[in-house]
Design a protein around this motif. Structure first.
Motif, PDB file in Angstrom:
ATOM      1  N   ARG A   1       0.798  -1.382   0.078  1.00  0.00           N
ATOM      2  CA  ARG A   1       0.035  -0.009   0.098  1.00  0.00           C
ATOM      3  C   ARG A   1       0.932   1.306  -0.069  1.00  0.00           C
ATOM      4  O   ARG A   1       1.173   1.775   0.991  1.00  0.00           O
ATOM      5  CB  ARG A   1      -0.889  -0.217   1.337  1.00  0.00           C
ATOM      6  CG  ARG A   1      -2.032   1.001   1.083  1.00  0.00           C
ATOM      7  CD  ARG A   1      -3.039   0.707   2.135  1.00  0.00           C
ATOM      8  NE  ARG A   1      -4.514   1.402   2.021  1.00  0.00           N
ATOM      9  CZ  ARG A   1      -5.654   1.287   2.914  1.00  0.00           C
ATOM     10  NH1 ARG A   1      -5.310   0.794   3.784  1.00  0.00           N
ATOM     11  NH2 ARG A   1      -6.461   2.072   2.545  1.00  0.00           N
ATOM     12  N   GLY A   2       1.421   1.529  -1.342  1.00  0.00           N
ATOM     13  CA  GLY A   2       2.427   2.542  -1.170  1.00  0.00           C
ATOM     14  C   GLY A   2       3.875   2.159  -1.251  1.00  0.00           C
ATOM     15  O   GLY A   2       4.156   1.322  -0.488  1.00  0.00           O
ATOM     16  N   VAL A   3       4.522   2.642  -2.402  1.00  0.00           N
ATOM     17  CA  VAL A   3       5.788   2.202  -2.515  1.00  0.00           C
ATOM     18  C   VAL A   3       6.943   3.109  -2.399  1.00  0.00           C
ATOM     19  O   VAL A   3       6.554   4.405  -3.223  1.00  0.00           O
ATOM     20  CB  VAL A   3       5.894   1.353  -3.600  1.00  0.00           C
ATOM     21  CG1 VAL A   3       7.414   0.875  -3.937  1.00  0.00           C
ATOM     22  CG2 VAL A   3       5.054  -0.146  -3.637  1.00  0.00           C
ATOM     23  N   ALA A   4       8.141   3.125  -1.996  1.00  0.00           N
ATOM     24  CA  ALA A   4       9.034   4.134  -1.899  1.00  0.00           C
ATOM     25  C   ALA A   4       9.743   4.257  -3.089  1.00  0.00           C
ATOM     26  O   ALA A   4      10.965   3.836  -3.159  1.00  0.00           O
ATOM     27  CB  ALA A   4       9.978   4.023  -0.596  1.00  0.00           C
ATOM     28  N   CYS A   5       9.106   5.091  -4.054  1.00  0.00           N
ATOM     29  CA  CYS A   5       9.720   5.096  -5.555  1.00  0.00           C
ATOM     30  C   CYS A   5       9.141   6.289  -6.177  1.00  0.00           C
ATOM     31  O   CYS A   5       7.940   6.754  -5.879  1.00  0.00           O
ATOM     32  CB  CYS A   5       9.279   3.710  -6.242  1.00  0.00           C
ATOM     33  SG  CYS A   5       7.745   3.350  -6.719  1.00  0.00           S
ATOM     34  N   ARG A   6       9.826   6.677  -7.148  1.00  0.00           N
ATOM     35  CA  ARG A   6       9.589   7.685  -8.032  1.00  0.00           C
ATOM     36  C   ARG A   6       9.875   7.318  -9.413  1.00  0.00           C
ATOM     37  O   ARG A   6      11.055   7.018  -9.784  1.00  0.00           O
ATOM     38  CB  ARG A   6       9.966   8.996  -7.679  1.00  0.00           C
ATOM     39  CG  ARG A   6       9.717   9.638  -6.208  1.00  0.00           C
ATOM     40  CD  ARG A   6       8.346  10.161  -6.494  1.00  0.00           C
ATOM     41  NE  ARG A   6       7.971  10.801  -5.324  1.00  0.00           N
ATOM     42  CZ  ARG A   6       7.209  10.258  -4.076  1.00  0.00           C
ATOM     43  NH1 ARG A   6       7.093   8.952  -3.977  1.00  0.00           N
ATOM     44  NH2 ARG A   6       7.169  11.016  -3.026  1.00  0.00           N
TER      45      ARG A   6
ATOM     46  N   PRO B   1      20.823  11.026 -13.087  1.00  0.00           N
ATOM     47  CA  PRO B   1      19.692  11.236 -12.770  1.00  0.00           C
ATOM     48  C   PRO B   1      19.425  11.721 -11.406  1.00  0.00           C
ATOM     49  O   PRO B   1      20.592  11.375 -10.724  1.00  0.00           O
ATOM     50  CB  PRO B   1      18.889   9.931 -13.232  1.00  0.00           C
ATOM     51  CG  PRO B   1      19.914   8.898 -12.587  1.00  0.00           C
ATOM     52  CD  PRO B   1      21.152   9.474 -13.304  1.00  0.00           C
ATOM     53  N   LYS B   2      18.470  12.424 -11.112  1.00  0.00           N
ATOM     54  CA  LYS B   2      18.232  12.823  -9.853  1.00  0.00           C
ATOM     55  C   LYS B   2      17.594  11.597  -8.895  1.00  0.00           C
ATOM     56  O   LYS B   2      16.677  11.022  -9.537  1.00  0.00           O
ATOM     57  CB  LYS B   2      17.146  14.104  -9.888  1.00  0.00           C
ATOM     58  CG  LYS B   2      17.014  14.350  -8.233  1.00  0.00           C
ATOM     59  CD  LYS B   2      15.970  15.660  -8.471  1.00  0.00           C
ATOM     60  CE  LYS B   2      15.679  16.274  -6.902  1.00  0.00           C
ATOM     61  NZ  LYS B   2      14.532  17.373  -6.937  1.00  0.00           N
ATOM     62  N   LEU B   3      18.378  11.235  -7.767  1.00  0.00           N
ATOM     63  CA  LEU B   3      17.907  10.037  -7.263  1.00  0.00           C
ATOM     64  C   LEU B   3      16.760  10.480  -6.140  1.00  0.00           C
ATOM     65  O   LEU B   3      16.711  11.743  -5.801  1.00  0.00           O
ATOM     66  CB  LEU B   3      19.333   9.587  -6.447  1.00  0.00           C
ATOM     67  CG  LEU B   3      20.217   9.087  -7.396  1.00  0.00           C
ATOM     68  CD1 LEU B   3      21.440   8.409  -6.581  1.00  0.00           C
ATOM     69  CD2 LEU B   3      19.852   8.112  -8.242  1.00  0.00           C
TER      70      LEU B   3
ATOM     71  N   VAL C   1      13.899   4.667  -4.411  1.00  0.00           N
ATOM     72  CA  VAL C   1      14.277   4.455  -5.584  1.00  0.00           C
ATOM     73  C   VAL C   1      13.940   5.413  -6.659  1.00  0.00           C
ATOM     74  O   VAL C   1      12.616   5.766  -6.863  1.00  0.00           O
ATOM     75  CB  VAL C   1      14.233   2.735  -5.859  1.00  0.00           C
ATOM     76  CG1 VAL C   1      14.632   2.019  -5.011  1.00  0.00           C
ATOM     77  CG2 VAL C   1      13.005   2.597  -6.196  1.00  0.00           C
ATOM     78  N   ARG C   2      14.546   5.656  -7.711  1.00  0.00           N
ATOM     79  CA  ARG C   2      14.177   6.326  -9.030  1.00  0.00           C
ATOM     80  C   ARG C   2      14.284   5.594  -9.858  1.00  0.00           C
ATOM     81  O   ARG C   2      15.231   4.722 -10.127  1.00  0.00           O
ATOM     82  CB  ARG C   2      15.277   7.845  -9.315  1.00  0.00           C
ATOM     83  CG  ARG C   2      14.832   8.474 -10.317  1.00  0.00           C
ATOM     84  CD  ARG C   2      13.586   9.044 -10.371  1.00  0.00           C
ATOM     85  NE  ARG C   2      13.833  10.242  -9.393  1.00  0.00           N
ATOM     86  CZ  ARG C   2      13.177  11.245  -8.977  1.00  0.00           C
ATOM     87  NH1 ARG C   2      11.917  11.175  -9.568  1.00  0.00           N
ATOM     88  NH2 ARG C   2      13.087  12.194  -8.119  1.00  0.00           N
TER      89      ARG C   2
ATOM     90  N   LEU D   1      17.226   2.601  -9.560  1.00  0.00           N
ATOM     91  CA  LEU D   1      18.146   3.287  -8.974  1.00  0.00           C
ATOM     92  C   LEU D   1      17.826   3.413  -7.484  1.00  0.00           C
ATOM     93  O   LEU D   1      17.287   4.412  -7.032  1.00  0.00           O
ATOM     94  CB  LEU D   1      18.836   4.511  -9.761  1.00  0.00           C
ATOM     95  CG  LEU D   1      18.695   4.335 -11.163  1.00  0.00           C
ATOM     96  CD1 LEU D   1      19.161   5.638 -11.714  1.00  0.00           C
ATOM     97  CD2 LEU D   1      19.839   3.140 -11.629  1.00  0.00           C
ATOM     98  N   ALA D   2      18.714   2.524  -6.610  1.00  0.00           N
ATOM     99  CA  ALA D   2      18.695   3.043  -5.167  1.00  0.00           C
ATOM    100  C   ALA D   2      19.200   4.536  -4.887  1.00  0.00           C
ATOM    101  O   ALA D   2      19.961   4.977  -5.592  1.00  0.00           O
ATOM    102  CB  ALA D   2      19.347   2.011  -4.524  1.00  0.00           C
ATOM    103  N   ASP D   3      18.986   5.054  -3.560  1.00  0.00           N
ATOM    104  CA  ASP D   3      19.391   6.199  -3.186  1.00  0.00           C
ATOM    105  C   ASP D   3      21.034   6.298  -3.379  1.00  0.00           C
ATOM    106  O   ASP D   3      21.581   7.513  -3.102  1.00  0.00           O
ATOM    107  CB  ASP D   3      18.788   6.956  -2.189  1.00  0.00           C
ATOM    108  CG  ASP D   3      18.989   5.923  -0.856  1.00  0.00           C
ATOM    109  OD1 ASP D   3      19.729   4.957  -0.901  1.00  0.00           O
ATOM    110  OD2 ASP D   3      18.237   6.351   0.163  1.00  0.00           O
TER     111      ASP D   3
END
Length: 374
Positions: free
Chosen positions: A257-262, A320-322, A327-328, A358-360
């Motif tokens: 329920r929601g993922v830390a990604c962009r 790229p902007k991380l 993750v981006r 791409l991890a931070d």
């Protein structure tokens, strides 16, 4: 949730659907639910491995006829006799070897030559005996797999049922055809979801376009016939986003329920009490593609019976902007080059071969997991 955990949950939470018996010819693309064993020896009969002469006893040999592939001969050859024979033809009884044309001399109706250590005869069952394994469970029935199964005399195979996918495309602004008017957009999800589903072993069951109406969404969820319900849009917490509220009210179990990604943060995965799965895709087309590759594809592959596998990796170059703490996900070409450094969308994904995760703490030139663009 970490992106890596969300992808792994989608890959590992579902079990393959039940098996069904199908003719080999109708099983292409399915996954074998059981091992296939040989029912007819391979080769099925003694046959010539070379063009030449099949000989019996010591030479010289008198030519008594010709045997081509597909012909059936009767009786047993007498010592001192020979028949001209084609590769793959049934070897008559009594034959001890096949002399290739290049290893013998023919004068009138007599053949002379020396039988060497290689007899140039493929004996029945040399490759596979009856009962020998042909293909293990878990293999996709490709053209080559199907050919091997047919060669082994097997007519029907047990394969996993493919997961059926229902797609609900939501949004007052979404139209399915024609030129969008002010405030409208074309549906980009039907083609993407169909392609991702097919690649993962799923099949489309139905597709509906829904306005932003709570009651219509509730009814569509209840009536959806698929094993997996994919909802594009209605994924956030705005006034027009009803999916999460309805799923919770129906007693759904939330796995993601929601993922830390962009992009793709508001994606989600849930399972309803009756066992149907729900994949929520953000309404932004590029974010929806990211979510489909993150959650939908591994889920469908698991339901279809495909073995779990790690994602491929590739060194990625660019700046790229991380995303701090997440993750981006960016489009890259087959050599790992970044397609676009700034804001990206479907146009950038269309020029890419993969989406790189791409991890931070990623640095230019370091390897990154890849999602294959459909």
């Amino acid at each position: 949730m970490r992106w890596q955990d969300a992808w792994a949950i989608a890959r590992d939470s579902a079990k393959p659907l039940a098996g069904q018996l199908l003719p080999v010819e109708a099983a292409g693309g399915r996954v074998l639910a059981g091992a296939v064993r040989c029912e007819r020896p391979v080769p099925a009969f003694d046959n010539a491995a070379m063009d030449g002469f099949a000989v019996a006893g010591p030479g010289p040999w008198t030519i008594s006829g010709r045997v081509l592939a597909g012909a059936v001969t009767g009786g047993t050859m007498r010592p001192g006799s020979a028949v001209e024979i084609a590769t793959g033809a049934l070897v008559p009884e009594g034959v001890e070897a096949v002399l290739p044309y290049e290893d013998c001399v023919v004068e009138d109706d007599t053949v002379t030559g020396t039988v060497g250590p290689r007899r140039h005869i493929r004996r029945a069952g040399d490759s596979l005996a009856v009962g020998a394994p042909v293909v293990p469970a878990g293999r996709i029935v490709t053209a080559t797999v199907a050919a091997a199964i047919v060669q082994a005399g097997v007519g029907n195979v047990l394969v996993h049922r493919p997961p059926a996918v229902t797609l609900l495309v939501t949004g007052d602004e979404v139209i399915s055809e024609g030129v969008p008017g002010p405030g409208q957009v074309r549906d980009t999800f039907t083609g993407l979801v169909t392609a991702v589903a097919a690649r993962a072993g799923g099949v489309p069951a139905e597709r509906h376009r829904l306005p932003d109406d709570r009651a219509l969404m509730r009814d569509a969820l209840a009536a959806a016939s698929g094993d997996v319900i994919v909802v594009s849009g209605s994924s956030s917490a705005g006034a027009a986003d009803h999916l999460h509220e309805l799923l919770t009210a129906d007693g759904a179990t939330w796995l993601v329920r929601g993922v830390a990604c962009r992009p793709g943060h508001p994606q989600a995965l849930a399972v309803l009490p009756d066992g149907r799965w729900v994949v929520s895709l953000p309404g932004n087309p590029y974010a929806g593609l990211v979510a489909a590759l993150t959650l939908l594809e591994p889920l469908l592959a698991a339901l279809a019976g495909r073995p779990a596998a790690a994602l491929p990796t590739l060194p990625v170059t660019g700046n790229p902007k991380l995303m701090p703490g997440g993750v981006r996900i960016v489009p890259v070409t087959a050599d790992g080059s970044l397609v676009a450094a700034g804001a990206v969308g479907l146009h950038a994904a269309a020029a890419a071969d993969y989406l790189a995760v791409l991890a931070d703490d990623w640095t230019p030139g370091a390897p990154a997991p890849l999602l294959r663009v459909p």
